[in-house]
Write an enzyme that holds these catalytic residues in place. Structure first.
Site: not given
Ligand code: PXP
Length: 251
Positions: A6, A9, A42, A44, A48, A69, A100, A150, A189
């Site tokens: 992902n 960030h 994601h 949003r 952001r 996402e 999330t 998930e 997550h």
């Molecule tokens: N899976 C989902 C559905 C999420 O919303 C997120 C956070 O955006 C993640 C995985 C990834 O989480 P993390 O950034 O804590 O690895």
């Protein structure tokens, strides 16, 4: 097990100064070169981190699999059908949250989620639902036509000792329910190199989505090594070389 990176960030750092860099699309390309099996982002409601243009550019650039996402709103359904990622993961979204929090209440929002899933299917986009490890939510996910769930690993990642073992057992039970219903099962997550091992060893879980920790590592050691180290931790655990939190992992 597939590793989806992902890149949200990377955009967080970019947006902190309003510069064009660092570019999440370039990060996605480098993550793919380092072995990521998919890219997740994601979009949003408050934009952001990832913005609409990132999503369009990611769609053009990603050669593995793009997982977008989104919240289950009309606005985001329009994005999904226009951009056509490979998979949409529906997530709950609250403006004031830092990230999330909790899974989607599929049981409580059956009809609107069913419409979203059908809209995506009409555009050739698969839908995954981000849920807590609860059988009723997984059954509801199946009933509304999702192809994947998930499982939220946030509680597992924060728990310690016996509480973590209990949470892992809950995830394993939920993953089995998903597979028995014919769903693919992913997890995500809060996962990182140190705590991913027990999740990677759950045979029913075939995908992890990892963001914050791998981008945090990338800031210090580079994205290539960050992704390779993570992929190595996953495959070592999956194939038996990982010896568990008690014998080395920081957990
Ligand atoms: N899976 C989902 C559905 C999420 O919303 C997120 C956070 O955006 C993640 C995985 C990834 O989480 P993390 O950034 O804590 O690895």
């Amino acid at each position: 097990m597939r590793l989806h990176v992902n890149v949200d960030h990377v955009a967080t750092v970019r947006n902190a100064r309003g510069t064009p860099y660092p570019d999440p699309v370039l990060a996605a390309q480098l993550a793919e070169l380092a072995g990521a099996d998919g890219i997740t982002a994601h979009l949003r409601e408050d934009r952001r981190h990832i913005v609409d243009d990132d999503v369009v550019r990611l769609r053009r650039s990603v050669t593995t699999l793009l997982n977008l996402e989104l919240a289950a709103t009309e606005e985001m359904l329009a994005v999904a059908t226009r951009v056509r990622p490979d998979v949409v993961t529906l997530v709950p979204e609250r403006r004031e949250e830092r990230t999330t929090e909790g899974g989607l209440d599929v049981c409580g929002g059956r009809e609107s989620i069913r419409r979203f899933v059908a809209g995506c299917a009409g555009a050739g986009v698969e839908t995954s639902l981000f849920v807590e490890a609860e059988a009723r939510q997984i059954e509801a996910a199946r009933a509304v036509g999702a192809v994947q769930v998930e499982l939220h690993t946030g509680t597992f990642c924060e728990a310690r000792g016996v509480a973590r073992e209990r949470e892992l057992e809950r995830l394993v039970r939920a993953a089995r329910v998903g597979v028995e219903l014919g769903l693919r099962v992913a997890a995500g997550h809060g996962l990182n190199r140190q705590n991913v091992g027990p999740i990677a060893r759950v045979a029913e879980i075939t995908e992890v989505n990892i963001g914050h920790s791998v981008i945090a590592d990338a800031v210090l050691i580079g994205i290539d090594r960050a992704v390779r180290d993570l992929a190595h931790a996953i495959s070592a655990a999956r194939h038996g070389a990982w010896r568990g939190a008690a014998t080395g992992g920081r957990g």
